[in-house]
Design a protein around this motif. Structure first.
Motif, mmCIF file in Angstrom:
data_model
loop_
_atom_site.group_PDB
_atom_site.id
_atom_site.type_symbol
_atom_site.label_atom_id
_atom_site.label_comp_id
_atom_site.label_asym_id
_atom_site.label_seq_id
_atom_site.Cartn_x
_atom_site.Cartn_y
_atom_site.Cartn_z
ATOM 1 N N ASN A 78 1.728 -6.262 2.685
ATOM 2 C CA ASN A 78 0.788 -5.323 2.189
ATOM 3 C C ASN A 78 1.226 -5.238 0.768
ATOM 4 O OD1 ASN A 78 2.145 -2.859 2.432
ATOM 5 N ND2 ASN A 78 1.924 -2.948 4.566
ATOM 6 N N GLY A 79 0.391 -4.226 -0.119
ATOM 7 C CA GLY A 79 0.542 -3.901 -1.121
ATOM 8 C C GLY A 79 1.799 -2.612 -1.368
ATOM 9 N N THR A 80 1.660 -1.694 -0.448
ATOM 10 C CA THR A 80 2.526 -0.619 -0.399
ATOM 11 C C THR A 80 3.804 -1.182 -0.226
ATOM 12 O OG1 THR A 80 0.670 0.758 0.345
ATOM 13 C CG2 THR A 80 2.876 1.494 0.525
ATOM 14 N N LEU A 83 5.246 -2.853 -3.284
ATOM 15 C CA LEU A 83 5.677 -1.755 -4.450
ATOM 16 C C LEU A 83 7.053 -1.059 -4.007
ATOM 17 C CD1 LEU A 83 2.425 0.522 -4.852
ATOM 18 C CD2 LEU A 83 3.712 -0.805 -6.627
ATOM 19 N N THR A 102 -4.127 7.344 -10.034
ATOM 20 C CA THR A 102 -3.987 6.260 -9.050
ATOM 21 C C THR A 102 -4.031 6.293 -7.544
ATOM 22 O OG1 THR A 102 -2.354 4.270 -8.858
ATOM 23 C CG2 THR A 102 -1.567 6.534 -9.001
ATOM 24 N N PHE A 103 -4.373 4.999 -6.889
ATOM 25 C CA PHE A 103 -4.133 5.345 -5.430
ATOM 26 C C PHE A 103 -2.940 6.143 -5.031
ATOM 27 C CE2 PHE A 103 -4.076 3.196 -1.220
ATOM 28 C CZ PHE A 103 -4.936 4.224 -0.539
ATOM 29 N N ALA A 105 -0.921 5.688 -2.650
ATOM 30 C CA ALA A 105 0.179 4.527 -2.319
ATOM 31 C C ALA A 105 1.261 4.449 -3.584
ATOM 32 C CB ALA A 105 -0.199 3.234 -1.891
ATOM 33 N N THR A 106 0.711 4.426 -4.691
ATOM 34 C CA THR A 106 1.708 4.265 -5.772
ATOM 35 C C THR A 106 2.759 5.275 -5.829
ATOM 36 O OG1 THR A 106 -0.130 3.419 -6.960
ATOM 37 C CG2 THR A 106 1.790 3.635 -8.412
ATOM 38 N N THR A 148 0.087 1.930 -13.528
ATOM 39 C CA THR A 148 -1.096 1.043 -12.626
ATOM 40 C C THR A 148 -2.039 0.614 -13.572
ATOM 41 O OG1 THR A 148 -0.925 2.806 -10.938
ATOM 42 C CG2 THR A 148 -2.779 1.699 -10.593
ATOM 43 N N ASP A 174 1.736 -1.568 -11.102
ATOM 44 C CA ASP A 174 0.842 -1.830 -9.827
ATOM 45 C C ASP A 174 -0.257 -2.264 -10.335
ATOM 46 O OD1 ASP A 174 -0.922 -1.434 -7.839
ATOM 47 O OD2 ASP A 174 -0.220 0.803 -7.479
ATOM 48 N N ALA A 176 -2.778 -3.695 -8.330
ATOM 49 C CA ALA A 176 -3.458 -3.875 -7.236
ATOM 50 C C ALA A 176 -5.065 -4.085 -7.458
ATOM 51 C CB ALA A 176 -3.550 -2.703 -6.236
ATOM 52 N N HIS A 177 -5.359 -3.706 -8.649
ATOM 53 C CA HIS A 177 -6.779 -3.650 -9.288
ATOM 54 C C HIS A 177 -7.038 -4.648 -10.081
ATOM 55 C CE1 HIS A 177 -8.221 0.869 -8.656
ATOM 56 N NE2 HIS A 177 -7.529 0.358 -7.530
ATOM 57 N N SER A 198 -2.054 -6.220 -4.337
ATOM 58 C CA SER A 198 -2.603 -5.869 -3.125
ATOM 59 C C SER A 198 -3.717 -6.525 -2.852
ATOM 60 C CB SER A 198 -3.205 -4.360 -3.113
ATOM 61 O OG SER A 198 -3.863 -4.329 -1.630
ATOM 62 N N HIS A 200 -5.317 -6.334 -0.191
ATOM 63 C CA HIS A 200 -6.218 -5.798 1.173
ATOM 64 C C HIS A 200 -7.631 -6.096 1.227
ATOM 65 C CE1 HIS A 200 -8.142 -1.827 3.006
ATOM 66 N NE2 HIS A 200 -7.151 -2.166 3.792
ATOM 67 N N LYS A 203 -9.824 -5.385 -1.769
ATOM 68 C CA LYS A 203 -9.659 -5.751 -3.015
ATOM 69 C C LYS A 203 -10.312 -7.077 -3.604
ATOM 70 C CE LYS A 203 -6.238 -2.684 -3.762
ATOM 71 N NZ LYS A 203 -6.327 -1.442 -2.746
ATOM 72 N N GLY A 210 -2.240 -7.596 2.997
ATOM 73 C CA GLY A 210 -1.392 -8.769 2.121
ATOM 74 C C GLY A 210 -1.156 -8.042 0.996
HETATM 75 C C1 PLP Z 1 -4.888 -0.821 -2.596
HETATM 76 C C2 PLP Z 1 -3.710 -0.213 -3.465
HETATM 77 C C3 PLP Z 1 -2.617 -0.007 -3.147
HETATM 78 C C4 PLP Z 1 -1.950 -0.293 -1.744
HETATM 79 O O1 PLP Z 1 -2.129 -1.540 -1.453
HETATM 80 P P1 PLP Z 1 -2.223 -1.855 0.156
HETATM 81 O O2 PLP Z 1 -1.973 -3.374 0.038
HETATM 82 O O3 PLP Z 1 -3.387 -1.243 0.839
HETATM 83 O O4 PLP Z 1 -1.021 -1.400 0.783
HETATM 84 C C5 PLP Z 1 -1.530 0.569 -4.269
HETATM 85 N N1 PLP Z 1 -1.920 0.762 -5.327
HETATM 86 C C6 PLP Z 1 -3.285 0.672 -5.807
HETATM 87 C C7 PLP Z 1 -3.652 1.148 -7.160
HETATM 88 C C8 PLP Z 1 -4.115 0.167 -4.850
HETATM 89 O O5 PLP Z 1 -5.636 0.269 -5.321
#
Ligand code: PLP
Length: 407
Positions: A78-80, A83, A102-103, A105-106, A148, A174, A176-177, A198, A200, A203, A210
């Motif tokens: 996963n993305g977390t 990271l 940001t989300f 998770a960052t 991000t 990051d 992810a977007h 990410s 996910h 996304k 993933g």
């Molecule tokens: C979705 C997202 C994550 C986390 O990714 P996961 O795959 O859900 O763990 C981290 N940062 C940003 C900006 C995200 O949008």
């Protein structure tokens, strides 16, 4: 038959039945190639190789590296975790500067590595971390920046790289977007020391769960591969403290299937975005965020900014849409610095984050993507018009919106 929304009495907010029969969500998965996915799943079961750097994962990594134009792509669960591994592998210690907008998770990824997150403010022009705010946040303990790329736009990559070089900081994005998006005509994936994606389900490009770390640094890529697999360098040979960040073959299968329809999804997103813009732009006090318009963008996020001049509050608009079964979302409200544990650890962080705090009170993300029911955009438009003007008929001379004329 769908109801017509022409006056405030037609709003579900005021007791009328909802316009949409079923909930319309933000971030429904873009799954466009079921047969292709099922073919890969059969192939996996025939081979009986389910995880541990299997052939599907290797194929996905190669295709992603080619698509993104980067030397190394290391797929992750996963993305977390991706990271966390990137932050750890680049050797960040002490304090790390990141946006609060940001989300969460960052911030959590920084904090789970035992590092102290320092939140820096964003810029209105791209909603991404402000390089000048990064400069102001640097202390002798600062070792890295995690920035991000938001909404499919990109950070000020060059200014951030200059700051990192000047102060000897590691720089991780990051991303992810930002899958499929560009900066200076080059696809996101090879900027900074490493970039993290990410995949996910919500996304633009998904492998159910993933993610991946991408980098042009051979030694860093090698270290990240070790860390992803408990530090194993060979059979019975462990040379590094590692974790389990491996992607499974089934996740890679979904990734491979979805890679074939990226262009299709991107084109659909672009059309939805254009339709929303045409519907909402004429309404005073509402506008869609327009970021990095000269670059390639995936338009996975339709970001509506509700300005103070709109006749109603952002939250009233959100409640009105929710009542119609259009489950739009606040993003990233209230900002990481107002979430725990950061709110308690750094109660005064907001003082340095005026733009973050203001923007998080204005943004609504609207549902989009290939699964969006086409009527949604018209319903959003009519709800916004009724809230702005008191009725959905477009006024011939759109004048100043009357505050509190509905709710
Ligand atoms: C979705 C997202 C994550 C986390 O990714 P996961 O795959 O859900 O763990 C981290 N940062 C940003 C900006 C995200 O949008």
């Amino acid at each position: 038959m769908q109801k017509r929304i022409s006056t405030s009495a037609d709003l579900a907010l005021h007791g009328a039945p909802p316009a949409m029969p079923a909930p319309v969500h933000v971030g429904r998965p873009n799954v466009t190639n079921r047969e292709n996915f099922l073919w890969h799943v059969d192939d996996i079961l025939d081979r009986n190789w389910l995880t541990n750097n299997g052939p599907k994962v290797c194929e996905l990594e190669q295709r992603l590296a080619d698509y993104l134009g980067v030397r190394h792509c290391i797929a992750m669960c996963n993305g977390t975790i991706a990271l966390e591994i990137a932050i750890r592998a680049t050797g960040m210690t002490g304090e790390v500067i990141l946006p609060s907008y940001t989300f969460v998770a960052t911030a959590h990824a920084v904090s789970w590595q035992g590092l102290r997150p320092l939140f820096a403010d964003i810029r209105l022009q791209d909603h991404c971390i402000d390089p000048e705010a990064v400069r102001r946040a640097i202390t002798p303990q600062t070792t890295g920046i995690v920035a991000t790329h938001l909404w499919g736009g990109t950070c000020d990559v060059d200014a951030l790289q200059d700051i990192a070089d000047e102060h000897g900081l590691k720089l991780v994005f990051d991303a992810a977007h930002a899958f499929g998006c560009s900066h200076g005509g080059q696809r996101v994936g090879s900027f900074g020391n490493a970039e993290v994606f990410s995949f996910h389900a919500t996304k633009f490009f998904n492998s159910i769960e993933g993610g991946a770390v991408t980098t042009n640094d051979d030694a860093l890529a090698e270290k990240i591969r070790l860390m992803r697999n408990f530090g194993f360098a060979g059979v019975d040979k462990v040379i590094h403290p590692g974790t389990n960040g491996k992607m499974t073959e089934i996740n890679a299968a979904m990734g491979l299937a979805n890679l074939d329809s990226l262009t299709e999804v991107m084109d659909t997103n672009k059309a939805r975005y254009a339709a929303y813009r045409a519907a909402l732009d004429p309404i005073p006090g509402l506008r869609l965020a327009e970021i990095n318009t000269r670059e390639e963008r995936n338009h996975q996020y339709v970001v509506l900014i509700v300005e103070d001049s709109f006749a109603q509050s952002r939250d009233t608009l959100l409640a009105a849409l929710t009542a119609e079964n259009i489950l739009a979302r606040k993003y990233f409200w209230p900002g990481c610095h107002r979430m725990e544990p950061y709110a308690t650890q750094q109660p005064d962080a907001g003082q340095a984050l005026p733009i973050t705090e203001a923007l998080s009170e204005q943004v609504i993300v609207l549902p989009t993507g290939p699964t969006l029911p086409m009527e949604t955009i018209g319903v959003v438009r009519d709800v916004c018009r009724v809230l702005a003007f008191g009725n959905a008929a477009q006024p011939r001379h759109p004048g100043r919106a009357q505050r509190k004329n509905v709710a």
